[in-house]
Design an enzyme around this catalytic site. Sequence first.
Site, PDB file in Angstrom:
ATOM      1  CB  SER A   1      -0.888  -0.003   1.232  1.00 54.53           C
ATOM      2  OG  SER A   1      -0.099  -0.120   2.381  1.00 54.53           O
TER       3      SER A   1
ATOM      4  CB  ALA B   1       2.004   6.501   3.618  1.00 52.34           C
TER       5      ALA B   1
ATOM      6  CB  SER C   1       2.600   5.431   7.917  1.00 55.97           C
ATOM      7  OG  SER C   1       2.771   5.076   6.570  1.00 55.97           O
TER       8      SER C   1
ATOM      9  CB  THR D   1       6.365  -1.266   0.895  1.00 57.81           C
ATOM     10  OG1 THR D   1       6.726  -1.650   2.220  1.00 57.81           O
ATOM     11  CG2 THR D   1       7.295  -1.952  -0.089  1.00 57.81           C
TER      12      THR D   1
ATOM     13  CG  ASP E   1      -6.215  -0.692  14.540  1.00 63.21           C
ATOM     14  OD1 ASP E   1      -6.399  -1.411  13.552  1.00 63.21           O
ATOM     15  OD2 ASP E   1      -5.136  -0.175  14.837  1.00 63.21           O
TER      16      ASP E   1
ATOM     17  CE  LYS F   1      -1.068  -0.268  12.153  1.00 60.97           C
ATOM     18  NZ  LYS F   1      -1.571  -0.768  10.869  1.00 60.97           N
TER      19      LYS F   1
END
Lengths: 510, 510
Positions: free
Chosen positions: B204, B206, B209, B213, B266, B298
């Site tokens: 994905s 960001a 973040s 990658t 989450d 996380k």
Amino acid sequence: MAAQTDYLKIKYVAIDTDPENTVFLSRQCTVYRPEEFRALKKIEVSAGTKKLLATLVVTDDHTITAPDELGVGAPAFRRLGLAEGASVQIAQATPPRSLDAVRRKIGGEVMSAEDIKAIITDVATHRYSPMEIAAYLIASASFTTTDELLATTRAMAESGTEIKWNAPLIVDKHCIGGIPGNRTSMIVAPIVAAHGLKMPKTSSRAITSPSGTADTMEVLANVALSIDDMKRVVGLENACLAWGGHVNLSPADDVLITVERPLAIDTREQMVASILSKKLAAGSTHIVLDIPVGPTAKVRSQGDAVRLRKLMEYVSAEIGLVIDVVFTDGAQPVGRGVGPVLEARDVMAVLTNQPDAPADLRARSLLLAGRVLDFDPALRGGAGRVRAQELLDSGEALAAMERIIEAQGRAASPACAGELTAEIVATCDGVVGAMDCFRIARIARLAGAPTDKGAGIDLFKKIGDHARKGDPLYRIHSCFASDFEFAKAMAHEDSGVMVDGTAVRGSIKE
Amino acid sequence: MAAQTDYLKIKYVAIDTDPENTVFLSRQCTVYRPEEFRALKKIEVSAGTKKLLATLVVTDDHTITAPDELGVGAPAFRRLGLAEGASVQIAQATPPRSLDAVRRKIGGEVMSAEDIKAIITDVATHRYSPMEIAAYLIASASFTTTDELLATTRAMAESGTEIKWNAPLIVDKHCIGGIPGNRTSMIVAPIVAAHGLKMPKTSSRAITSPSGTADTMEVLANVALSIDDMKRVVGLENACLAWGGHVNLSPADDVLITVERPLAIDTREQMVASILSKKLAAGSTHIVLDIPVGPTAKVRSQGDAVRLRKLMEYVSAEIGLVIDVVFTDGAQPVGRGVGPVLEARDVMAVLTNQPDAPADLRARSLLLAGRVLDFDPALRGGAGRVRAQELLDSGEALAAMERIIEAQGRAASPACAGELTAEIVATCDGVVGAMDCFRIARIARLAGAPTDKGAGIDLFKKIGDHARKGDPLYRIHSCFASDFEFAKAMAHEDSGVMVDGTAVRGSIKE
């Protein structure tokens, strides 16, 4: 830390995203880079001490928003209250801190009164996005303790205007809604006023129904009263019939409802908090609450009705309201007309004691007015009903209504029923066995109600009436051809009326 | 039933409300009356058999939308695929039928696999509004059965493209995220490719973040590969490092995430469904999953890590994926660089075996690559780690990476680190005791990453290192003055690094 050069000039953008605030930033913005603001999407607009939260939308059209401008949509422009060209800064909005409590609630915790107060305050001041409101509502829908409900009701009442009255007894009458044509408030208020009790009635406009009491009253008089107007009218005439939205009672509720309606969230707790917070904010002390029970009403069984009654009674007692809950027949619409003009006609027929006035609207209004009058310590217990009928039959209630209309400001020229009409006729002989309140409301709404005061449905048959094949069951009224077609199409598919055990379908006479 | 005259001409409106579809109707519309459409707000736009759901916004500006037009915002215009001036009709959208299942879920019921399939399909096709998505997510967050989780994972995998490979073993390596600089995939993939296993890696970009990658790989090569491109590159070189968003894997997940992120929902279940549905859709058969555990990661405790591992293992087994879960140190960022250019520099330093390459990035990449190679039945059990090191030390991994870059399309001219720099220095002597991953990520993001490839943070000290007063702890890189100021302000307030037991604050050297 921010440099002094990061100002944008505001520009009015004639786009209406009410109730949400929306602002527009050019993708070629010379001051900020829109990418910076995409992740959260809510931004804070500030001009000196003025601050506003808004959703950011990016535009590539310089005529909407130039690179050195911040476009401001209609609701945000109104709330910001600045002139075009004024300088503002923007920053990523920090999400409301009270969302932490929502997250804990989602995790199964109980919220404190302080948590709830903070959430409701943030909701009322438009700091929550629709998805955040949905998160709060759904987490609460899965379980709400009575302490949470009490705190919610109080916080909602305190979220806006709170009206104070200099009188020991301020009565009100409220219906939980869902029954088309149920305009008893417009008969109860003048009866109660004629008797001498104070009844400052505020009502809502329709959101998903074909008419709210405020919409129907508006056929006869101005309903957009300020608090001062309300006090003047009630001081003179003991009662008013005003639009509640204009006086900002429980504004948090008005925001929550924008999410509850489309999601069809309809828990007992939310209904209790919504209704009682508004009554508390309006300064009521004694309330008669009408809960219609029927197969297509909001409350569909006696068991549900009793549970709702007990919760209303519990919370009312805790917040210091006297409440008298009345269960009524919610099997079918009340009166004949559905839609503002047609309902106003029924109300005036009852008040003027016309022989063909709808008997059910009259009887129900007398029942409720009697219960309200029973709050008067000067009356013998149970004498309210007889007193109500005296005041109606003698014309004193009508005279009170005329005075209320004058005091609020009489409507210039009364609207008429829509001139495009079609009749739904019985397709066989038989007895009218059931009427679908929800479907009839939808057809009336498609016909144009409440936007067009004259649009709606006029009922000729009610449950228990005999109908012969070809007899008209109701008439649709519309003011515009496109609405008329939509309403007819829906009534054609299923009229919402059962005759001889079968839904009447496919029978329209123009 | 609708008359044949109710057509509007579509007009492109350069307003970007992605991912939501928005259309604009003039308040003076001559064909429809906007009030009719306000209550629900979602409308269906149709042109022949083409249909699109969109949120309706009312405008008073004829230059945006004239009375006989329907303004169509950028995302809706793209999805509709019609030319300006084309004729369309609009109607109130009926809410997606699958919302009934959401309402039942809110009421405490368990959803069937069919319910979930219908919901996920509607979500993926943008039939849900953000508040409706929030309702679904929150209702699921309060409880999700393992059957519901399985059905959700399968439905999400089936909601978009499903890639088929003609090979028995398709490996992948995935990290749950949250650790800045953790770019092991860009080292693992070439090692695995050099060994000869197929690893079609999609990553994905960001969202919250400072770099995904895909963002970091893009510094070196084109990442917007089509499925055909991916197959060609993997066919030639055994691996690719592509941007997953371009190939539409699990699009429902991409929509859900737009609500999960701002609400900070989450749950384990959502993480499992999100990750495994994408792997299933990508055609993977064997996965190494990296779960960093640390106080600002996380997953913050060993207990939580084990619960997540078991759930991942259970669902993987049920849907036919082989999974190997690895717990790694999530106490601090990995490598030195945080942000696309700085991370790419670290990756290439490891691949080229430079003596000063970040040891932690190298060690972790070898650990994970070893576990992936252990899937190869031809290798002796546990020999993967040694084999991985051989391939890295010999330069075979570097050669594989260069071939992958060539096959994907080498970036024209490599971006450089941002030229606006400031250093955060230690304010006392002591040992670096802790680093806040979340705060460091935020500072790097404010500095401009990932939008500006060269923006970010370059770390000079890691946990356990000694620092003397005045020693630089890290350097901020920015490309634009406003971002630079924001990042410095945040680092000034709290650098995210603890020295001698105290957070380093207020110490910036330019």
